[in-house]
Design a protein around this motif. Sequence first.
Motif, mmCIF file in Angstrom:
data_model
loop_
_atom_site.group_PDB
_atom_site.id
_atom_site.type_symbol
_atom_site.label_atom_id
_atom_site.label_comp_id
_atom_site.label_asym_id
_atom_site.label_seq_id
_atom_site.Cartn_x
_atom_site.Cartn_y
_atom_site.Cartn_z
ATOM 1 N N MET A 92 11.038 2.961 10.280
ATOM 2 C CA MET A 92 12.164 2.588 9.469
ATOM 3 C C MET A 92 11.835 2.865 8.003
ATOM 4 S SD MET A 92 13.721 -1.200 9.149
ATOM 5 C CE MET A 92 13.103 -1.925 7.653
ATOM 6 N N ILE A 93 12.595 3.645 7.331
ATOM 7 C CA ILE A 93 12.401 3.937 5.919
ATOM 8 C C ILE A 93 13.088 2.843 5.108
ATOM 9 C CG2 ILE A 93 12.833 5.595 4.063
ATOM 10 C CD1 ILE A 93 10.864 6.685 6.059
ATOM 11 N N MET A 94 12.360 2.269 4.142
ATOM 12 C CA MET A 94 12.923 1.228 3.288
ATOM 13 C C MET A 94 13.982 1.853 2.384
ATOM 14 S SD MET A 94 11.257 -1.303 4.413
ATOM 15 C CE MET A 94 11.384 -2.690 3.332
ATOM 16 N N SER A 95 14.855 1.019 1.843
ATOM 17 C CA SER A 95 15.946 1.526 1.011
ATOM 18 C C SER A 95 15.411 2.340 -0.154
ATOM 19 C CB SER A 95 16.798 0.365 0.499
ATOM 20 O OG SER A 95 16.188 -0.238 -0.618
ATOM 21 N N THR A 96 16.126 3.411 -0.455
ATOM 22 C CA THR A 96 15.717 4.266 -1.568
ATOM 23 C C THR A 96 15.824 3.513 -2.884
ATOM 24 O OG1 THR A 96 17.935 5.211 -1.685
ATOM 25 C CG2 THR A 96 16.291 6.427 -0.421
ATOM 26 N N GLU A 97 16.702 2.516 -2.965
ATOM 27 C CA GLU A 97 16.845 1.720 -4.181
ATOM 28 C C GLU A 97 15.550 0.949 -4.469
ATOM 29 O OE1 GLU A 97 19.440 -2.069 -5.689
ATOM 30 O OE2 GLU A 97 20.447 -0.611 -4.403
ATOM 31 N N LEU A 98 14.978 0.341 -3.455
ATOM 32 C CA LEU A 98 13.733 -0.411 -3.630
ATOM 33 C C LEU A 98 12.567 0.529 -3.955
ATOM 34 C CD1 LEU A 98 12.202 -3.059 -3.631
ATOM 35 C CD2 LEU A 98 12.078 -2.921 -1.135
ATOM 36 N N GLN A 99 12.505 1.674 -3.272
ATOM 37 C CA GLN A 99 11.467 2.665 -3.563
ATOM 38 C C GLN A 99 11.564 3.115 -5.012
ATOM 39 O OE1 GLN A 99 12.375 5.742 -0.789
ATOM 40 N NE2 GLN A 99 11.830 4.529 0.990
ATOM 41 N N ARG A 102 7.966 8.317 -2.334
ATOM 42 C CA ARG A 102 8.945 7.392 -1.735
ATOM 43 C C ARG A 102 8.489 6.976 -0.340
ATOM 44 N NH1 ARG A 102 13.934 7.088 -4.293
ATOM 45 N NH2 ARG A 102 14.329 8.674 -5.860
ATOM 46 N N GLU A 103 8.005 7.933 0.415
ATOM 47 C CA GLU A 103 7.553 7.625 1.774
ATOM 48 C C GLU A 103 6.307 6.738 1.747
ATOM 49 O OE1 GLU A 103 6.483 9.730 6.055
ATOM 50 O OE2 GLU A 103 6.942 11.019 4.343
ATOM 51 N N LEU A 104 5.405 6.993 0.805
ATOM 52 C CA LEU A 104 4.211 6.146 0.664
ATOM 53 C C LEU A 104 4.590 4.706 0.338
ATOM 54 C CD1 LEU A 104 1.538 8.247 -1.274
ATOM 55 C CD2 LEU A 104 1.217 7.066 0.908
ATOM 56 N N VAL A 105 5.495 4.538 -0.615
ATOM 57 C CA VAL A 105 5.956 3.189 -0.972
ATOM 58 C C VAL A 105 6.555 2.509 0.245
ATOM 59 C CG1 VAL A 105 7.670 1.903 -2.304
ATOM 60 C CG2 VAL A 105 6.313 3.654 -3.425
ATOM 61 N N SER A 106 7.376 3.224 0.985
ATOM 62 C CA SER A 106 7.998 2.683 2.185
ATOM 63 C C SER A 106 6.947 2.246 3.205
ATOM 64 C CB SER A 106 8.927 3.732 2.801
ATOM 65 O OG SER A 106 9.541 3.231 3.948
ATOM 66 N N LEU A 107 5.916 3.057 3.376
ATOM 67 C CA LEU A 107 4.842 2.732 4.318
ATOM 68 C C LEU A 107 4.126 1.441 3.912
ATOM 69 C CD1 LEU A 107 3.243 3.716 6.829
ATOM 70 C CD2 LEU A 107 1.743 4.940 5.248
ATOM 71 N N PHE A 108 3.825 1.291 2.624
ATOM 72 C CA PHE A 108 3.167 0.064 2.151
ATOM 73 C C PHE A 108 4.074 -1.151 2.319
ATOM 74 C CE2 PHE A 108 0.237 2.920 -0.177
ATOM 75 C CZ PHE A 108 -0.959 2.366 0.266
ATOM 76 N N LEU A 109 5.370 -0.982 2.062
ATOM 77 C CA LEU A 109 6.309 -2.099 2.204
ATOM 78 C C LEU A 109 6.460 -2.549 3.658
ATOM 79 C CD1 LEU A 109 9.079 -0.957 -0.298
ATOM 80 C CD2 LEU A 109 7.606 -2.976 -0.527
ATOM 81 N N GLN A 110 6.290 -1.625 4.582
ATOM 82 C CA GLN A 110 6.449 -1.932 6.002
ATOM 83 C C GLN A 110 5.227 -2.603 6.610
ATOM 84 O OE1 GLN A 110 7.859 1.438 8.361
ATOM 85 N NE2 GLN A 110 8.756 2.267 6.490
ATOM 86 N N GLY A 170 -17.041 -0.533 5.123
ATOM 87 C CA GLY A 170 -17.410 0.624 4.319
ATOM 88 C C GLY A 170 -16.266 1.617 4.165
ATOM 89 N N ILE A 171 -15.133 1.309 4.764
ATOM 90 C CA ILE A 171 -13.948 2.155 4.659
ATOM 91 C C ILE A 171 -12.986 1.482 3.695
ATOM 92 C CG2 ILE A 171 -11.953 3.105 5.887
ATOM 93 C CD1 ILE A 171 -13.729 3.140 8.414
ATOM 94 N N ALA A 172 -12.635 2.176 2.625
ATOM 95 C CA ALA A 172 -11.699 1.611 1.644
ATOM 96 C C ALA A 172 -10.329 1.444 2.283
ATOM 97 C CB ALA A 172 -11.609 2.517 0.427
ATOM 98 N N LYS A 173 -9.696 0.343 1.943
ATOM 99 C CA LYS A 173 -8.338 0.087 2.403
ATOM 100 C C LYS A 173 -7.480 -0.143 1.169
ATOM 101 C CE LYS A 173 -9.464 -1.102 6.983
ATOM 102 N NZ LYS A 173 -10.624 -1.881 7.320
ATOM 103 N N PHE A 174 -6.187 0.097 1.313
ATOM 104 C CA PHE A 174 -5.266 -0.005 0.194
ATOM 105 C C PHE A 174 -4.148 -0.972 0.538
ATOM 106 C CE2 PHE A 174 -7.193 4.166 0.254
ATOM 107 C CZ PHE A 174 -7.594 4.351 -1.060
ATOM 108 N N ALA A 175 -3.748 -1.762 -0.466
ATOM 109 C CA ALA A 175 -2.656 -2.717 -0.272
ATOM 110 C C ALA A 175 -1.739 -2.677 -1.482
ATOM 111 C CB ALA A 175 -3.212 -4.124 -0.074
ATOM 112 N N LEU A 176 -0.492 -3.002 -1.250
ATOM 113 C CA LEU A 176 0.496 -3.045 -2.317
ATOM 114 C C LEU A 176 0.136 -4.141 -3.308
ATOM 115 C CD1 LEU A 176 3.100 -1.451 -2.813
ATOM 116 C CD2 LEU A 176 4.353 -3.266 -1.678
#
Length: 137
Positions: A1-8, A24-32, A76-82
């Motif tokens: 599910m792609i988050m709204s383009t307005e929020l991205q 935009r897709e990266l932001v959507s992935l983090f939001l999900q 030892g593996i970097a992880k990323f969070a919003l």
Amino acid sequence: MIMSTELQTQLLDSKGLKKTPIRRELVSLFLQNSNALSFHDIQDGMSSKLDKSTLYRNLTSFEEAGLIHKINDHSGIAKFALGQQDLSDDHAHFVCDNCETVSCMEGSVSIDVKVDDKVHVKQIQTIVHGICGNCNS
């Protein structure tokens, strides 16, 4: 599910980042995802297949802008969070010892540590280990 383009758009604009389809897709992935994501999680979650350098460049831009932060956990593996992590917003990260998911915890961490005058502290990370609610059920 792609988050709204307005929020991205709002998130990218708030950090002064260009609104490319990849970002935009990266932001959507983090939001999900409520859990922190490894590079491979992110790569697998993208519908468009990107080369590593393009993905790393965009993650670096997000991190430098304060849209995401990097978590170095026990693996030892970097992880990323919003969200941004800096010295004014220290928070703990929870690592499930069973499924190894990593997530940001609410609240701030207060640490009273004596640091040598010659040392410049850039970041403090607190890792809390335990069993998450999904594994504890």
